[in-house]
Design a protein around this motif. Structure first.
Motif, PDB file in Angstrom:
ATOM      1  N   ALA A  49       0.848  -1.194   0.000  1.00  0.00           N
ATOM      2  CA  ALA A  49       0.000   0.000   0.000  1.00  0.00           C
ATOM      3  C   ALA A  49       0.880   1.239   0.000  1.00  0.00           C
ATOM      4  O   ALA A  49       2.002   1.210   0.507  1.00  0.00           O
ATOM      5  CB  ALA A  49      -0.914   0.017   1.225  1.00  0.00           C
ATOM      6  N   VAL A  50       0.350   2.323  -0.571  1.00  0.00           N
ATOM      7  CA  VAL A  50       1.050   3.598  -0.558  1.00  0.00           C
ATOM      8  C   VAL A  50       0.072   4.689  -0.151  1.00  0.00           C
ATOM      9  O   VAL A  50      -1.141   4.546  -0.311  1.00  0.00           O
ATOM     10  CB  VAL A  50       1.675   3.949  -1.923  1.00  0.00           C
ATOM     11  N   GLY A  55      -3.130  12.187   1.679  1.00  0.00           N
ATOM     12  CA  GLY A  55      -3.962  11.107   2.188  1.00  0.00           C
ATOM     13  C   GLY A  55      -4.510  10.165   1.132  1.00  0.00           C
ATOM     14  O   GLY A  55      -5.198   9.206   1.468  1.00  0.00           O
ATOM     15  N   VAL A  56      -4.206  10.421  -0.128  1.00  0.00           N
ATOM     16  CA  VAL A  56      -4.671   9.519  -1.189  1.00  0.00           C
ATOM     17  C   VAL A  56      -3.933   8.191  -1.045  1.00  0.00           C
ATOM     18  O   VAL A  56      -2.717   8.156  -0.878  1.00  0.00           O
ATOM     19  CB  VAL A  56      -4.413  10.124  -2.574  1.00  0.00           C
ATOM     20  N   THR A  57      -4.686   7.095  -1.113  1.00  0.00           N
ATOM     21  CA  THR A  57      -4.111   5.773  -0.889  1.00  0.00           C
ATOM     22  C   THR A  57      -4.299   4.867  -2.094  1.00  0.00           C
ATOM     23  O   THR A  57      -5.193   5.080  -2.921  1.00  0.00           O
ATOM     24  CB  THR A  57      -4.760   5.110   0.340  1.00  0.00           C
ATOM     25  N   THR A  68      -5.424  -1.256   5.889  1.00  0.00           N
ATOM     26  CA  THR A  68      -5.617   0.190   5.804  1.00  0.00           C
ATOM     27  C   THR A  68      -4.310   0.893   6.133  1.00  0.00           C
ATOM     28  O   THR A  68      -3.738   0.672   7.204  1.00  0.00           O
ATOM     29  CB  THR A  68      -6.700   0.665   6.782  1.00  0.00           C
ATOM     30  N   ILE A  69      -3.851   1.719   5.197  1.00  0.00           N
ATOM     31  CA  ILE A  69      -2.649   2.517   5.416  1.00  0.00           C
ATOM     32  C   ILE A  69      -3.071   3.902   5.873  1.00  0.00           C
ATOM     33  O   ILE A  69      -4.075   4.450   5.402  1.00  0.00           O
ATOM     34  CB  ILE A  69      -1.794   2.588   4.138  1.00  0.00           C
ATOM     35  N   SER A  70      -2.323   4.459   6.816  1.00  0.00           N
ATOM     36  CA  SER A  70      -2.625   5.806   7.293  1.00  0.00           C
ATOM     37  C   SER A  70      -1.327   6.463   7.757  1.00  0.00           C
ATOM     38  O   SER A  70      -0.293   5.805   7.863  1.00  0.00           O
ATOM     39  CB  SER A  70      -3.644   5.762   8.441  1.00  0.00           C
ATOM     40  N   ALA A  74       1.831  14.614  12.482  1.00  0.00           N
ATOM     41  CA  ALA A  74       2.251  15.238  13.739  1.00  0.00           C
ATOM     42  C   ALA A  74       3.194  14.332  14.529  1.00  0.00           C
ATOM     43  O   ALA A  74       4.018  14.811  15.314  1.00  0.00           O
ATOM     44  CB  ALA A  74       1.033  15.586  14.582  1.00  0.00           C
ATOM     45  N   LYS A  75       3.058  13.019  14.313  1.00  0.00           N
ATOM     46  CA  LYS A  75       3.910  12.049  15.012  1.00  0.00           C
ATOM     47  C   LYS A  75       4.978  11.464  14.095  1.00  0.00           C
ATOM     48  O   LYS A  75       5.728  10.569  14.504  1.00  0.00           O
ATOM     49  CB  LYS A  75       3.052  10.914  15.573  1.00  0.00           C
ATOM     50  N   ASP A  76       5.028  11.959  12.847  1.00  0.00           N
ATOM     51  CA  ASP A  76       6.001  11.447  11.865  1.00  0.00           C
ATOM     52  C   ASP A  76       5.929   9.931  11.768  1.00  0.00           C
ATOM     53  O   ASP A  76       6.958   9.241  11.695  1.00  0.00           O
ATOM     54  CB  ASP A  76       7.425  11.892  12.249  1.00  0.00           C
ATOM     55  N   THR A  77       4.719   9.417  11.741  1.00  0.00           N
ATOM     56  CA  THR A  77       4.501   7.975  11.789  1.00  0.00           C
ATOM     57  C   THR A  77       3.486   7.548  10.738  1.00  0.00           C
ATOM     58  O   THR A  77       2.483   8.237  10.503  1.00  0.00           O
ATOM     59  CB  THR A  77       4.001   7.543  13.171  1.00  0.00           C
ATOM     60  N   MET A  78       3.771   6.424  10.123  1.00  0.00           N
ATOM     61  CA  MET A  78       2.851   5.793   9.182  1.00  0.00           C
ATOM     62  C   MET A  78       2.426   4.451   9.767  1.00  0.00           C
ATOM     63  O   MET A  78       3.205   3.806  10.468  1.00  0.00           O
ATOM     64  CB  MET A  78       3.552   5.585   7.833  1.00  0.00           C
ATOM     65  N   TYR A  79       1.200   4.051   9.465  1.00  0.00           N
ATOM     66  CA  TYR A  79       0.655   2.821  10.016  1.00  0.00           C
ATOM     67  C   TYR A  79       0.146   1.903   8.911  1.00  0.00           C
ATOM     68  O   TYR A  79      -0.196   2.344   7.811  1.00  0.00           O
ATOM     69  CB  TYR A  79      -0.509   3.127  10.964  1.00  0.00           C
ATOM     70  N   LEU A  80       0.053   0.626   9.245  1.00  0.00           N
ATOM     71  CA  LEU A  80      -0.623  -0.330   8.381  1.00  0.00           C
ATOM     72  C   LEU A  80      -1.469  -1.217   9.288  1.00  0.00           C
ATOM     73  O   LEU A  80      -0.934  -2.041  10.033  1.00  0.00           O
ATOM     74  CB  LEU A  80       0.360  -1.175   7.573  1.00  0.00           C
ATOM     75  N   GLN A  81      -2.782  -1.005   9.248  1.00  0.00           N
ATOM     76  CA  GLN A  81      -3.706  -1.853   9.992  1.00  0.00           C
ATOM     77  C   GLN A  81      -4.046  -3.047   9.117  1.00  0.00           C
ATOM     78  O   GLN A  81      -4.553  -2.873   8.001  1.00  0.00           O
ATOM     79  CB  GLN A  81      -4.977  -1.066  10.342  1.00  0.00           C
ATOM     80  N   MET A  82      -3.777  -4.229   9.613  1.00  0.00           N
ATOM     81  CA  MET A  82      -3.981  -5.452   8.855  1.00  0.00           C
ATOM     82  C   MET A  82      -5.032  -6.308   9.556  1.00  0.00           C
ATOM     83  O   MET A  82      -4.824  -6.742  10.688  1.00  0.00           O
ATOM     84  CB  MET A  82      -2.665  -6.222   8.722  1.00  0.00           C
TER      85      MET A  82
END
Length: 111
Positions: A49-50, A55-57, A68-70, A74-82
């Protein structure tokens, strides 16, 4: 040069969930496309995912509707909910800003 550090991998049963995090060593709020890739044993690294800075995914067909990628600038963090994980989701998951790669985090889906 930014450094990226992934975490959140582990062993989970089929149907289970995990959330991966990727923390950057500097701000990711500038126009910045980031993504998750994975590599299964004996296979090539593939896109999962990109997400663009706005915010376009985009997702690979194999994970669409389950992952779901997000990002939290503010936290300089990317997530991947699997969610609804399958054995074929097993592999090392890497985050990247298209130039720098993290060290990867292992995800194993097995009963």
């Amino acid at each position: 040069q930014v450094q990226l550090v992934e975490s959140g991998g582990g062993l989970v049963q089929p149907g289970g969930s995990l959330r991966l995090s990727c923390v950057a060593s500097r701000s990711i709020s500038s126009p910045y496309r980031m993504g998750w890739y994975r590599q299964a044993p004996g296979k090539q690294r593939e896109l999962v995912a990109v997400i663009a800075s706005g915010g376009v995914t985009n997702y690979s067909d194999s994970v669409k509707g389950r992952f779901t990628i997000s990002r939290d600038n503010a936290k300089d963090t990317m997530y991947l909910q699997m969610n609804s994980l399958k054995p074929e989701d097993t592999g090392v998951y890497y985050c990247t800003d298209s130039v720098v790669w993290g060290q990867g985090t292992q995800v194993t889906v097995s009963s």
